[in-house]
Each structure stands twice: as C-alpha cells, then as structure tokens.
Design a protein around this motif. Sequence first.
Motif, PDB file in Angstrom:
ATOM      1  N   VAL A  17       0.848  -1.204   0.000  1.00  0.00           N
ATOM      2  CA  VAL A  17       0.000   0.000   0.000  1.00  0.00           C
ATOM      3  C   VAL A  17       0.881   1.252   0.000  1.00  0.00           C
ATOM      4  N   ARG A  18       1.955   1.223   0.803  1.00  0.00           N
ATOM      5  CA  ARG A  18       2.898   2.354   0.807  1.00  0.00           C
ATOM      6  C   ARG A  18       3.439   2.624  -0.602  1.00  0.00           C
ATOM      7  N   GLU A  19       3.808   1.510  -1.288  1.00  0.00           N
ATOM      8  CA  GLU A  19       4.379   1.667  -2.633  1.00  0.00           C
ATOM      9  C   GLU A  19       3.374   2.287  -3.605  1.00  0.00           C
ATOM     10  N   MET A  20       2.091   1.989  -3.405  1.00  0.00           N
ATOM     11  CA  MET A  20       1.068   2.597  -4.280  1.00  0.00           C
ATOM     12  C   MET A  20       1.087   4.117  -4.130  1.00  0.00           C
ATOM     13  N   LEU A  21       1.278   4.569  -2.883  1.00  0.00           N
ATOM     14  CA  LEU A  21       1.317   6.010  -2.652  1.00  0.00           C
ATOM     15  C   LEU A  21       2.589   6.637  -3.222  1.00  0.00           C
ATOM     16  N   VAL A  22       3.711   5.920  -3.050  1.00  0.00           N
ATOM     17  CA  VAL A  22       4.976   6.433  -3.582  1.00  0.00           C
ATOM     18  C   VAL A  22       4.888   6.533  -5.109  1.00  0.00           C
ATOM     19  N   GLU A  23       4.282   5.510  -5.710  1.00  0.00           N
ATOM     20  CA  GLU A  23       4.083   5.561  -7.172  1.00  0.00           C
ATOM     21  C   GLU A  23       3.170   6.724  -7.556  1.00  0.00           C
ATOM     22  N   GLY A  24       2.146   6.943  -6.733  1.00  0.00           N
ATOM     23  CA  GLY A  24       1.232   8.064  -6.954  1.00  0.00           C
ATOM     24  C   GLY A  24       1.964   9.396  -6.865  1.00  0.00           C
ATOM     25  N   LEU A  25       2.941   9.459  -5.970  1.00  0.00           N
ATOM     26  CA  LEU A  25       3.750  10.678  -5.826  1.00  0.00           C
ATOM     27  C   LEU A  25       4.597  10.886  -7.081  1.00  0.00           C
ATOM     28  N   ARG A  26       5.230   9.796  -7.527  1.00  0.00           N
ATOM     29  CA  ARG A  26       6.082   9.886  -8.729  1.00  0.00           C
ATOM     30  C   ARG A  26       5.253  10.232  -9.960  1.00  0.00           C
ATOM     31  N   GLY A  27       4.012   9.754  -9.984  1.00  0.00           N
ATOM     32  CA  GLY A  27       3.150  10.004 -11.148  1.00  0.00           C
ATOM     33  C   GLY A  27       2.410  11.333 -11.083  1.00  0.00           C
ATOM     34  N   GLY A  28       2.656  12.110 -10.026  1.00  0.00           N
ATOM     35  CA  GLY A  28       2.054  13.439  -9.950  1.00  0.00           C
ATOM     36  C   GLY A  28       0.626  13.462  -9.400  1.00  0.00           C
TER      37      GLY A  28
END
Length: 255
Positions: A17-28
């Motif tokens: 779940v954390r990684e989903m947020l980090v990916e969301g951060l990278r994707g803007g």
Amino acid sequence: MQFNIPQDHPRAESLRVREMLVEGLRGGLVVEEGLIAHGRGETFDYLLGEKTTLSAIMAIKATAAMLLTSSHPIISVNGNFAALCGKEIIELSRACGALIEVNLFYHSVNRERAIKCYLERLGATDVLGTGKDRTATIPYLNGERKHVDPRGIAIADTVFVPLEDGDRTEALKKMGKKVIAVDLNPLSRTSVHATICIVDNVVRVIPILIQMLLELKSENRESLMNMIGKFDNIMNLNESARLIRRGGSEISATI
Ligand code: PTJ
C-alpha cells in the motif's frame, strides 16, 4: 513498482500500500504531505489490527443505504484516494450512480489534471471539478477546496469524502449536505462531524462497500432508510476508539 516486496514479509500488504502512494507521488497524483497523512493513518490501522472491524462494517452498511437513497451522491477524490483506489473509485461510482469530482487540499492545476487523466485511463467518463469547471463556491470554507463544480459537490445531497481534513466536512454539513467520511482516526474533526464515518483503511473499505451496494440494491427505500436510522455515528466512533485503546494496551510476547 520499483521496490520488490518479498511475498513472505510479515508486513507485505502494508508495504504494498505504501508503494502505491509512492508511485502516486512519482506520477504526480499525490503530494509529499499525502505520505505523512498516510503514516498517521497507518498508526491507527496498526492499533486496529489492520482488519475491518464490526463497527466499520456497520458504518459501511449505513453508507451503502445512504448512497442508494440519495438523489445526487458524489464521490470527492483527492490525491491519496486516487492513488490507493483508482479502479475501485470507478466501480463504486457505477455501483451507486454517484458522479466523481476531484477536490484537492494542496491544489495545483497539474495535479488536478493528472488525477482526472488517471481516472479516465481507468475508464471514468465524466470527472468533474477540474480546470474551468470549478465555478461554484462552498460557503463557510477558506482555501482552494471551496471552488467546486456546479454539476457536482455544489448540488449534491450526499458527499463521500475519504481521507478528508476536517473543515470541509463542517462546511458541507452547514450547507445541509450529508457527509460520509473514511478516516482511520476516530478522534478527527472529520470523523466527529461526518453524518457517517467509516473508521477503517480506505483500501479495505471500498471493495466491501461495492459488494454491499450490490447486495442492498434490491431493498426497498423504507428498509434502507431504517438501516440509516439505526446508525449512530458517535456511538460507532466510540466503539472504534475503544478498540484502538485496547490494541495499544495488550502486548503479547512472541519471542
Ligand atoms: O490530495 P490533497 O491535496 O487533497 O491532500 C490529501 C491529504 C490526505 C494530504 C490531505 O487531505 C490531508 O492533509 O489530510 P489530513 O488532514 O492529514 O487527514 C487525513 C486523515 O486520513 C487522517 O486522519 C488519517 O488518519 C486518515 N488516513 C490516512 N490514510 C488513510 C486514512 N484513513 C483511511 N484510510 C487510509 N489509507
């Protein structure tokens, strides 16, 4: 996903779940502050045993009944919610006939556009509340979130607001709207002021809510109104707070 999470890691799901947020951060989609907000949520979730409690199920049931009896329900989407539940937001909107509107605390035109495009790529057809569409105003509220779409939050009778920060819930209630929140913190202003607050992790809540909507769809209006009438938000929050206190006080030795 850049980090390879070992499948047998005891906290694999939480790390995923954390990684989903980090990916969301990278994707803007997500702001840096969104990671901090998630960390606060994780703490409460840990104390709740990272499980959907019976009180959360009762709140989800009342939510399903409220969405099905609303004439103009709307799903308000921020960065964290989009990153954690993208596909499910569209399924939820279809299951209860609610429109989707982007509404951001840390507003930026680029992020608003990124979230809209992301949801459209996943199949959303009409994402409100972006660009020149934010022409209506929520009274009693400061900041960017007061600018809303006249086809969406402005005229909604019920607003579904996961991972919210408190003052908008109060402002929407003052407008006479029903507010449904998802917040792992039962003590927050959002939780207390919401008509219904589901104290659970949003990633677990939305699939259960979709299932509940499908199950309750055939119920008549009177029986759905009965379900809503039986729900007491403050009592439900107190039960969640009790479970959190218990989660923080019992340590079992496993070493
Ligand atoms: O995308 P934006 O700009 O609209 O910003 C979104 C955030 C979440 C950053 C913004 O609304 C914010 O700062 O929120 P707060 O005030 O930190 O409140 C978020 C609440 O959600 C806190 O009470 C957290 O405990 C709770 N929370 C965090 N993650 C989850 C959660 N509740 C349910 N599920 C989660 N996964």
